[in-house]
Design an enzyme around this catalytic site. Structure first.
Site, PDB file in Angstrom:
ATOM      1  N   ASP A 196      43.026  35.137  66.929  1.00 51.38           N
ATOM      2  CA  ASP A 196      42.643  35.410  68.324  1.00 51.38           C
ATOM      3  C   ASP A 196      41.145  35.766  68.350  1.00 51.38           C
ATOM      4  OD1 ASP A 196      44.207  36.425  71.094  1.00 51.38           O
ATOM      5  OD2 ASP A 196      42.293  37.436  70.736  1.00 51.38           O
ATOM      6  N   ASP A 255      42.253  31.943  72.433  1.00 51.30           N
ATOM      7  CA  ASP A 255      41.111  32.249  73.303  1.00 51.30           C
ATOM      8  C   ASP A 255      39.766  32.113  72.590  1.00 51.30           C
ATOM      9  OD1 ASP A 255      41.779  34.427  71.770  1.00 51.30           O
ATOM     10  OD2 ASP A 255      42.044  35.823  73.429  1.00 51.30           O
ATOM     11  N   HIS A 305      39.691  38.023  69.824  1.00 47.11           N
ATOM     12  CA  HIS A 305      39.508  39.473  69.804  1.00 47.11           C
ATOM     13  C   HIS A 305      40.120  40.064  68.530  1.00 47.11           C
ATOM     14  CE1 HIS A 305      39.842  38.237  74.125  1.00 47.11           C
ATOM     15  NE2 HIS A 305      38.696  38.903  74.163  1.00 47.11           N
ATOM     16  N   HIS A 352      46.763  44.116  70.354  1.00 44.02           N
ATOM     17  CA  HIS A 352      45.957  45.309  70.645  1.00 44.02           C
ATOM     18  C   HIS A 352      46.838  46.557  70.813  1.00 44.02           C
ATOM     19  CE1 HIS A 352      42.406  42.888  71.133  1.00 44.02           C
ATOM     20  NE2 HIS A 352      42.868  42.254  72.193  1.00 44.02           N
TER      21      HIS A 352
HETATM   22 ZN   LIG Z   1      42.357  37.659  72.702  1.00 48.55          ZN
END
Ligand SMILES: [Zn+2]
Length: 314
Positions: free
Chosen positions: A164, A251, A166, A127
């Protein structure tokens, strides 16, 4: 002699300690590392990394931002962004060590000292934006390592696969207009951080070199493997990467407290095997995997174990 899979890690990755209750807790390293040592022992090559030189961090991040993080070396605890990315005394050095692990993986994989590598590091990186921390991420570890492979080794086609839960918005931003890096992300959508629409495919010279695969809440191994067969693997076959990076967040596991995807460790093993086959076909098996998220230490350990099993079996 057959080359080994390396795990590049250090107990020092537990020194970055956000406030108690924060998902990116030090036990993501301290509880997982000893269990992996017991499980794999000398079947893997264990490498203690060195911190990256700032020059390489600056190949992705702005001098102002790097200076801002450096200043946290003398503070008890600060927020680096508007929400959830903390830094304190050791955080700058720990983040540099994570980048150093990925750069060493690039060196050793490209010069054929190891077969492939998994970097068991914290904090995560995908990120992190050129001028800002975000979502627990301080420096964009995979992004910096990709740029290092381009600048130091003249690599022209890099594939980054980010599974991931996200969306890897930082990595996408860094290479959005760059055809030398093909960024493919599978992520829950809509979800944090809100980016990663399927219609975002890159821009300018980079158009067609970003692929966002949106997965719905509750998606399973079967749907991820199907997305690999219908989208990811055909894209890899067309692009013919010289090296493959995995932004390996775990995750999206069904037991993870942050994601709402239902992958199992078997799913991670299958996806790893499929990427390994693709890497063998196009780039002599060159894979560098770097830990991103994964916040249930039990499922994190089991998923990493399955990932390493697939990476290391002949
Ligand atoms: Zn993540």
């Amino acid at each position: 002699m057959d080359l080994k899979t390396a795990i590049i890690t250090s107990e020092k990755f537990a020194l970055h300690t956000p406030p108690s209750g924060h998902p990116d807790a030090p036990n993501r390293i301290s509880s997982v590392l000893p269990k992996l040592k017991d499980a794999f022992g000398d079947s893997l090559l264990w490498i203690e990394p060195s911190p990256a030189s700032l020059d390489w961090v600056l190949s992705v991040h702005t001098p102002e931002y790097v200076e801002k993080v450096k200043k946290t070396q003398i503070v008890p605890m600060v927020l680096l962004d508007w929400g959830d990315t903390y830094a304190h005394g050791p955080s700058f050095d720990v983040a540099l060590l994570a980048v150093g692990a990925a750069l060493e993986a690039v060196d050793k994989v490209i010069t054929k000292q190891i077969k492939n590598a998994f970097c068991l590091v914290r904090p995560p990186g995908h990120h992190a934006l050129p001028n800002s921390a975000m979502g627990f991420c301080i420096f964009n570890t995979v992004g910096i390592a990709a740029r290092y492979a381009i600048k130091n080794y003249g690599i022209k086609r890099i594939l980054i696969l980010d599974w991931d839960v996200h969306h890897g918005n930082g990595t996408q931003d860094i290479f959005y207009e760059d055809p030398q890096v093909y960024f493919i992300s599978l992520h829950q959508f809509p979800y944090y951080p809100g980016t990663g629409k399927a219609s975002d495919i890159g821009k300018g010279a980079g158009e067609g070199y970003t692929m966002n695969i949106c997965m719905h809440r509750g998606a399973t191994d079967k749907e991820y493997v199907e997305a690999f067969h219908t989208k990811v693997l055909p894209a890899i076959d067309k692009y013919k990467p010289e090296i493959i990076f995995i932004s390996a967040g775990f995750d999206a596991h069904k037991d993870d407290p942050l994601g709402e995807i239902c992958l199992t460790e078997q799913g991670y093993e299958t996806m790893t095997q499929l990427l390994k086959n693709a890497a063998q076909k196009h780039c002599e098996g060159k894979i560098i995997s770097v830990l991103e998220g994964g916040y249930n230490t039990e499922s994190l350990y089991n998923s990493i174990k399955s990932h390493l099993k697939a990476l290391s079996t002949p």
